[in-house]
Enzyme design. Sequence first.
Site, short mmCIF file in Angstrom:
data_model
loop_
_atom_site.label_atom_id
_atom_site.label_comp_id
_atom_site.label_asym_id
_atom_site.label_seq_id
_atom_site.Cartn_x
_atom_site.Cartn_y
_atom_site.Cartn_z
CE LYS A 13 -3.83 2.36 0.33
NZ LYS A 13 -3.53 3.76 0.99
CG HIS A 17 -1.83 2.01 -3.90
ND1 HIS A 17 -2.28 2.99 -3.52
CD2 HIS A 17 -2.63 1.48 -4.96
CE1 HIS A 17 -3.44 3.24 -3.97
NE2 HIS A 17 -3.86 2.48 -4.79
CD GLU A 46 -3.32 8.09 -4.23
OE1 GLU A 46 -3.05 9.10 -3.37
OE2 GLU A 46 -3.70 6.83 -3.89
#
Length: 302
Positions: free
Chosen positions: A173, A176, A180
């Site tokens: 995450k 991730h 982003e």
Amino acid sequence: MQIGMVGLGKMGGNMSQRLLEAGHQVVVFDRNPEKVQRLEALGASGAASFQDLVARLDPPRAIWLMVPAGEATEALVREFAELIQAGDVLIDGGNSNYKDTQSRAAWLRERGVHFVDVGTSGGVWGLKEGYSLMVGGEADAVERLSPLFEALAPAPDRGWGHVGPSGAGHFVKMIHNGIEYGMMQAFAEGFEILHAKREFELDLYQVAEIWRFGSVIRSWLLDLAARAFAEDPELASIAPFVPDSGEGRWTVAEAIDLDIPAPVITLSLQARLASRRQENFAAKLLAALRNQFGGHAVRRAD
């Protein structure tokens, strides 16, 4: 399946609702009683305290924590460790640093308690669209919880997965969110160039709508950019101040530790820091995108 949910903010509350809609039994607790009452009206069982929540769950228990990373998560893990028993599972669905997660998992393992880390993406849209879930932890604990992940994900067989041992979910995450940062920054810079070309009097909402269909850069972030421009074409109500919640910094630090060049993610983090010192349109769009996908607060322009 029965689950205890602690922390009924935007994501925790919506996740609880999605689980209820899927037929799971959810026991909820939050320090704000109004949030508990809202979910009770949807069929949840409201707990008056941590002790009450534990008592309402049948062993082996599963308790999902949706609170801010850092001291809040650490305090709750320590508190619940004194209330639950061997065989129970604690789940951290927040954005904790994966190194903290590894330490917590090792400490709880000595007490016979499983610790599962779930990197969660989906923001305020997860209730409708489903959540992307990156799961770390022991295989048997993850398998036991799989009905919950299947209910929260966009579909039972997609959008979630067991990615590795304790800490792996939060690590994935973290990366991730670093990606982003870079994607958002590219959109922000591109639209700032369009915005600056005044001689063409470009309608940024129109451009975003054109790009949304058939173009190679079509994406959910572009959908959200179009939505932001539809609501405020000049983003005049948004101050160009873009916070960061930590994952970008951790990603850059990890890249340095691994000798991996990550210039785009690093520079996107620097752009957020720079946004706090100068006026720029790109920062306005970054702030607007964070608000659109995650419901993050924006600093309003004077």
